[in-house]
Design an enzyme around this catalytic site. Structure first.
Site, PDB file in Angstrom:
ATOM      1  N   THR A  14       0.832  -1.207   0.000  1.00 16.72           N
ATOM      2  CA  THR A  14       0.000   0.000   0.000  1.00 16.72           C
ATOM      3  C   THR A  14       0.868   1.259   0.000  1.00 16.72           C
ATOM      4  O   THR A  14       0.691   2.160  -0.826  1.00 16.72           O
ATOM      5  CB  THR A  14      -0.919   0.006   1.249  1.00 16.72           C
ATOM      6  OG1 THR A  14      -1.601  -1.247   1.298  1.00 16.72           O
ATOM      7  CG2 THR A  14      -1.918   1.141   1.211  1.00 16.72           C
ATOM      8  N   LYS A  90       6.365   1.848  12.704  1.00 14.43           N
ATOM      9  CA  LYS A  90       6.324   2.302  14.119  1.00 14.43           C
ATOM     10  C   LYS A  90       6.767   1.208  15.083  1.00 14.43           C
ATOM     11  O   LYS A  90       7.423   1.480  16.079  1.00 14.43           O
ATOM     12  CB  LYS A  90       4.930   2.805  14.479  1.00 14.43           C
ATOM     13  CG  LYS A  90       3.862   1.748  14.435  1.00 14.43           C
ATOM     14  CD  LYS A  90       2.559   2.266  13.932  1.00 14.43           C
ATOM     15  CE  LYS A  90       2.041   1.286  12.915  1.00 14.43           C
ATOM     16  NZ  LYS A  90       1.181   1.765  11.913  1.00 14.43           N
ATOM     17  N   GLU A 114       9.184   9.993   9.983  1.00 12.27           N
ATOM     18  CA  GLU A 114       7.991  10.837  10.104  1.00 12.27           C
ATOM     19  C   GLU A 114       6.702  10.055   9.870  1.00 12.27           C
ATOM     20  O   GLU A 114       5.692  10.264  10.551  1.00 12.27           O
ATOM     21  CB  GLU A 114       8.093  11.978   9.066  1.00 12.27           C
ATOM     22  CG  GLU A 114       6.958  12.955   9.090  1.00 12.27           C
ATOM     23  CD  GLU A 114       6.909  13.746  10.393  1.00 12.27           C
ATOM     24  OE1 GLU A 114       7.769  14.580  10.600  1.00 12.27           O
ATOM     25  OE2 GLU A 114       5.984  13.495  11.199  1.00 12.27           O
ATOM     26  N   VAL A 117       4.372   7.913  12.671  1.00 12.61           N
ATOM     27  CA  VAL A 117       3.396   8.465  13.617  1.00 12.61           C
ATOM     28  C   VAL A 117       2.487   9.467  12.902  1.00 12.61           C
ATOM     29  O   VAL A 117       2.967  10.420  12.288  1.00 12.61           O
ATOM     30  CB  VAL A 117       4.096   9.176  14.801  1.00 12.61           C
ATOM     31  CG1 VAL A 117       3.063   9.752  15.759  1.00 12.61           C
ATOM     32  CG2 VAL A 117       5.020   8.230  15.527  1.00 12.61           C
ATOM     33  N   GLY A 119       0.660   9.537  10.208  1.00 17.20           N
ATOM     34  CA  GLY A 119       0.617   9.649   8.746  1.00 17.20           C
ATOM     35  C   GLY A 119       1.172  10.944   8.203  1.00 17.20           C
ATOM     36  O   GLY A 119       2.354  11.250   8.359  1.00 17.20           O
ATOM     37  N   GLU A 175      -8.061  -2.890   9.477  1.00 18.01           N
ATOM     38  CA  GLU A 175      -7.480  -4.065   8.830  1.00 18.01           C
ATOM     39  C   GLU A 175      -8.370  -5.281   9.080  1.00 18.01           C
ATOM     40  O   GLU A 175      -9.208  -5.265   9.986  1.00 18.01           O
ATOM     41  CB  GLU A 175      -6.119  -4.372   9.469  1.00 18.01           C
ATOM     42  CG  GLU A 175      -5.179  -3.204   9.547  1.00 18.01           C
ATOM     43  CD  GLU A 175      -4.216  -3.168   8.385  1.00 18.01           C
ATOM     44  OE1 GLU A 175      -3.983  -4.223   7.784  1.00 18.01           O
ATOM     45  OE2 GLU A 175      -3.729  -2.064   8.074  1.00 18.01           O
ATOM     46  N   LYS A 190       3.336   4.345  18.850  1.00 18.59           N
ATOM     47  CA  LYS A 190       3.528   5.730  18.382  1.00 18.59           C
ATOM     48  C   LYS A 190       3.871   6.651  19.556  1.00 18.59           C
ATOM     49  O   LYS A 190       4.717   7.541  19.431  1.00 18.59           O
ATOM     50  CB  LYS A 190       2.256   6.203  17.681  1.00 18.59           C
ATOM     51  CG  LYS A 190       2.016   5.442  16.371  1.00 18.59           C
ATOM     52  CD  LYS A 190       0.613   5.667  15.863  1.00 18.59           C
ATOM     53  CE  LYS A 190       0.385   4.970  14.532  1.00 18.59           C
ATOM     54  NZ  LYS A 190      -1.032   4.967  14.139  1.00 18.59           N
ATOM     55  N   GLY A 288      -3.313   5.815   5.325  1.00 22.09           N
ATOM     56  CA  GLY A 288      -3.628   5.813   3.896  1.00 22.09           C
ATOM     57  C   GLY A 288      -2.326   5.763   3.132  1.00 22.09           C
ATOM     58  O   GLY A 288      -1.316   6.360   3.545  1.00 22.09           O
TER      59      GLY A 288
END
Ligand code: NAP
Length: 408
Positions: A14, A90, A114, A117, A119, A175, A190, A288
């Site tokens: 993804t 993470k 980056e 945590v 997105g 999920e 996170k 996403g």
């Protein structure tokens, strides 16, 4: 012609797939801002590519496989051999942060995460770089979009936890196996990362107690609605006192006007509090493929630009064993005289004072809903144990934390 920079991509799922497309689409822009044109030196999946070959050809390795094995080994090797690493993983950073930072130092490489945590929200950069030189008091927020979607739907349409989860899965917000999201483990990873960056403290995942949202009932949310409260799964990392910090994840009621109260659906939001800046709130999509890939690309541009992010260390900070918190308590009780007095006695014996009480229903439907003032969590747990043994209780007591602070 501009110098090029070779980027090896581990993972083509993804995020990996979205990142590869984005890197191609934005190559001109990356070249313009960094002075170097990115080139994909290889892509690794279970069926494609060879890690050693990709490593030997890359200046930057982007890890988008996820999980610990084989991601940990690949990232450690890349860092030790002087390749900058950008990762969205993470669990890897939360569980093996020390080892990764040591490997980056050994290889003189940068480690950037980056996308691990919140997105697309640049929270790591803000905590680590923009605010890197000022003492931070507290970092907290909604760092899991799946649970925020479920809680939002439960409150909005009165769905049960199971129904809201199913809806989240159908819409792609959860999920197939949502365990780590709904039990709080994802948010704990996170918060481990944020706590390390905010306080420089050697926090590991096992220092972070977490609770999820599976036990939340629709009527907790309907009473909350009447009181104007909203329910969020919060991650909190804060300085408490005397060189202690606390890092935790728990469902929590917020009063209206709290900056996190309106954050709904699959969105994330993180607040940072520090005396020098008062407080800031950042919100946006927390996951996403494309959103996460955008955060990865930002890290790649920073890695090309050079300069190492700050990893300050303060080993003197300890994890607090107890903290103060306000609580909501929901009791299903037999409708008989003296019930409220007995509950109040147990609370009083444990030094707990009550902010508000509502009594609902009659006979077999009677319920007591109470909100406490802040109290030591240990004292509240002790009182809860005693309340659970009271004869007139028809089901186990349910409690949820409350952030008392009211914002105007
Ligand atoms: N999805 C999100 O919205 C999101 C948001 C934030 C962070 N992240 C993080 O981003 C990372 C990637 O997530 P994702 O959703 O993109 O995962 P994904 O769709 O499952 O993709 C994983 C990729 O890694 C490859 N892979 C798995 N095991 C491998 C192995 N042993 N050797 C080589 N390649 C292997 C897979 O290969 P095959 O293609 O051959 O199966 C696949 O291409 C994770 O750390 C995740 O936590 C994801």
């Amino acid at each position: 012609m501009a110098d090029s920079v070779n980027v090896g991509i581990l993972g083509k799922g993804t995020v990996g797939g979205a990142f590869r497309r984005l890197l191609n689409d934005r190559a001109d822009m990356v070249e313009e801002v960094s002075g170097r044109r990115p080139r994909v030196s290889g892509v690794l999946s279970r069926k494609q590519g060879d890690f050693d070959r990709i490593l030997s050809r890359s200046e930057i390795v982007v890890e988008l496989i996820g999980g610990i094995r084989p991601a940990r080994e690949y990232v450690l090797r890349a860092l030790r051999e002087g390749r900058h690493v950008v990762t969205a993983n993470k669990q890897l950073v939360a569980q093996h942060g020390d080892e990764l930072v040591a490997a980056a130092r050994e290889g003189g490489a940068q480690l950037r995460f980056e996308a691990a945590v919140a997105g697309a929200i640049p929270v790591i950069r803000v905590v680590q770089e923009s605010l890197g030189a000022i003492p931070i008091e507290k970092v907290f927020g909604i760092v899991n979009g799946t649970t925020n979607y479920i809680l939002t739907e439960m409150a909005r349409s009165g769905l049960s936890y199971g129904q809201a989860l199913k809806q989240a899965q159908e819409l792609g917000y959860a999920e197939a196996d949502p365990t780590e999201d709904v039990n709080g483990a994802d948010a704990a990873a996170k918060m481990t990362i944020l706590a390390r960056l905010a306080f420089g403290a050697p926090v590991t995942l096992k220092d972070v107690p977490y609770e999820g949202i599976q036990q939340i009932k629709p009527d907790d949310l309907s009473y909350a609605k009447e009181l104007g409260l909203s329910l969020k799964l919060l991650g909190v990392a804060e300085r408490v006192s005397d060189g202690e910090i606390s890092v935790r994840v728990f469902p929590c009621f917020l009063y209206p006007g709290h900056p996190l109260a309106p954050i709904s659906g699959p969105f994330n939001a993180v607040m940072v509090e520090a005396p020098a800046i008062d407080e800031i709130t950042m919100s946006g999509p927390g996951a996403g493929g494309m959103e996460t890939a955008a955060a990865v690309l930002g890290d790649v541009v920073s890695a090309i630009g050079g300069g190492s992010p700050l990893f300050e260390e303060n080993a003197n900070l300890r994890i607090a064993k107890d903290v103060e918190m306000a609580f909501y308590l929901h009791l299903e009780v037999d409708d008989e005289p003296g019930v409220l007095a007995q509950v109040a006695e147990v609370l009083g014996d444990n030094g707990i004072s009550v902010r508000s009480v509502v009594q609902r229903g009659l006979g077999g439907e009677a319920q007591l809903i109470m909100v406490m003032h802040p109290v030591s969590e240990k004292a509240f747990a002790a009182a809860l144990k005693k309340i659970a043994k009271l004869k007139f209780l028809r089901s186990p007591p349910r409690s949820i934390r409350v952030i008392e602070e009211e914002w105007s």
